[in-house]
Scaffold this motif. Structure first.
Motif, PDB file in Angstrom:
ATOM      1  N   MET A  58       0.955  -1.219  -0.045  1.00 16.94           N
ATOM      2  CA  MET A  58      -0.080  -0.206   0.111  1.00 16.94           C
ATOM      3  C   MET A  58       0.855   1.028  -0.065  1.00 16.94           C
ATOM      4  SD  MET A  58      -2.435   1.435   3.070  1.00 16.94           S
ATOM      5  CE  MET A  58      -1.715   1.086   4.169  1.00 16.94           C
ATOM      6  N   THR A  59       0.529   2.204  -0.338  1.00 17.43           N
ATOM      7  CA  THR A  59       1.354   3.454  -0.769  1.00 17.43           C
ATOM      8  C   THR A  59       0.283   4.720  -1.034  1.00 17.43           C
ATOM      9  OG1 THR A  59       1.299   4.011  -3.425  1.00 17.43           O
ATOM     10  CG2 THR A  59       2.597   2.644  -2.444  1.00 17.43           C
ATOM     11  N   LEU A  60       0.574   5.766   0.438  1.00 16.52           N
ATOM     12  CA  LEU A  60      -0.084   6.885   0.256  1.00 16.52           C
ATOM     13  C   LEU A  60      -0.957   7.000  -1.190  1.00 16.52           C
ATOM     14  CD1 LEU A  60      -1.310   8.834   2.196  1.00 16.52           C
ATOM     15  CD2 LEU A  60       1.017  10.327   2.465  1.00 16.52           C
ATOM     16  N   HIS A  61      -0.119   7.317  -1.868  1.00 20.44           N
ATOM     17  CA  HIS A  61      -0.642   7.839  -3.352  1.00 20.44           C
ATOM     18  C   HIS A  61      -1.509   7.309  -3.783  1.00 20.44           C
ATOM     19  CE1 HIS A  61      -0.729   8.081  -7.617  1.00 20.44           C
ATOM     20  NE2 HIS A  61      -0.068   9.202  -7.427  1.00 20.44           N
ATOM     21  N   ASP A  62      -1.805   5.584  -3.546  1.00 20.71           N
ATOM     22  CA  ASP A  62      -3.085   5.234  -4.218  1.00 20.71           C
ATOM     23  C   ASP A  62      -3.980   5.383  -3.360  1.00 20.71           C
ATOM     24  OD1 ASP A  62      -0.574   3.833  -5.751  1.00 20.71           O
ATOM     25  OD2 ASP A  62      -0.768   2.440  -4.759  1.00 20.71           O
ATOM     26  N   GLU A  63      -3.524   5.266  -2.107  1.00 24.36           N
ATOM     27  CA  GLU A  63      -4.821   5.866  -0.853  1.00 24.36           C
ATOM     28  C   GLU A  63      -5.463   6.686  -1.285  1.00 24.36           C
ATOM     29  OE1 GLU A  63      -5.005   4.838   3.548  1.00 24.36           O
ATOM     30  OE2 GLU A  63      -3.453   5.078   2.882  1.00 24.36           O
ATOM     31  N   ALA A  64      -4.674   8.216  -1.242  1.00 21.81           N
ATOM     32  CA  ALA A  64      -4.801   9.138  -1.496  1.00 21.81           C
ATOM     33  C   ALA A  64      -5.885   9.588  -2.414  1.00 21.81           C
ATOM     34  CB  ALA A  64      -4.047  10.067  -2.096  1.00 21.81           C
ATOM     35  N   TRP A  65      -5.071   8.236  -4.035  1.00 26.16           N
ATOM     36  CA  TRP A  65      -6.252   8.625  -5.867  1.00 26.16           C
ATOM     37  C   TRP A  65      -7.274   7.818  -5.169  1.00 26.16           C
ATOM     38  CZ3 TRP A  65      -8.354   4.366  -7.945  1.00 26.16           C
ATOM     39  CH2 TRP A  65      -8.520   5.040  -9.531  1.00 26.16           C
ATOM     40  N   LEU A  66      -7.653   6.637  -3.748  1.00 22.32           N
ATOM     41  CA  LEU A  66      -8.794   5.986  -4.057  1.00 22.32           C
ATOM     42  C   LEU A  66      -9.836   6.866  -3.268  1.00 22.32           C
ATOM     43  CD1 LEU A  66      -9.972   3.423  -4.041  1.00 22.32           C
ATOM     44  CD2 LEU A  66      -9.520   2.708  -2.194  1.00 22.32           C
TER      45      LEU A  66
END
Length: 71
Positions: free
Chosen positions: A1-9
């Motif tokens: 999990m990356t913060l970037h992916d979490e922010a996108w979702l």
């Protein structure tokens, strides 16, 4: 999990008029729980939010890919 992916979702959730899972003080566990609750309460589990390698991706699939556990 990356913060970037979490922010996108999280941004996609806001686009669907859902709650801001990053609101206030949070850590990955809190955001994961908020996202799970938002997807389920908004009835989005089967809704397609994008595509990966030409195949549709649902909220459920995106959640499970990001957090590595069932919705």
């Amino acid at each position: 999990m990356t913060l970037h992916d979490e922010a996108w979702l999280s941004q996609r959730m806001l686009d669907h008029r859902g709650p801001d899972v990053f609101d206030g003080i949070s850590d990955p566990a809190i955001r994961k729980q908020r996202m799970r609750e938002a997807i389920n309460s908004c009835g989005l589990a089967c809704v397609v939010i994008g595509a990966k390698e030409g195949k549709p991706v649902s909220w459920r699939a995106a959640f499970e890919s990001l957090y590595r556990e069932p919705l």
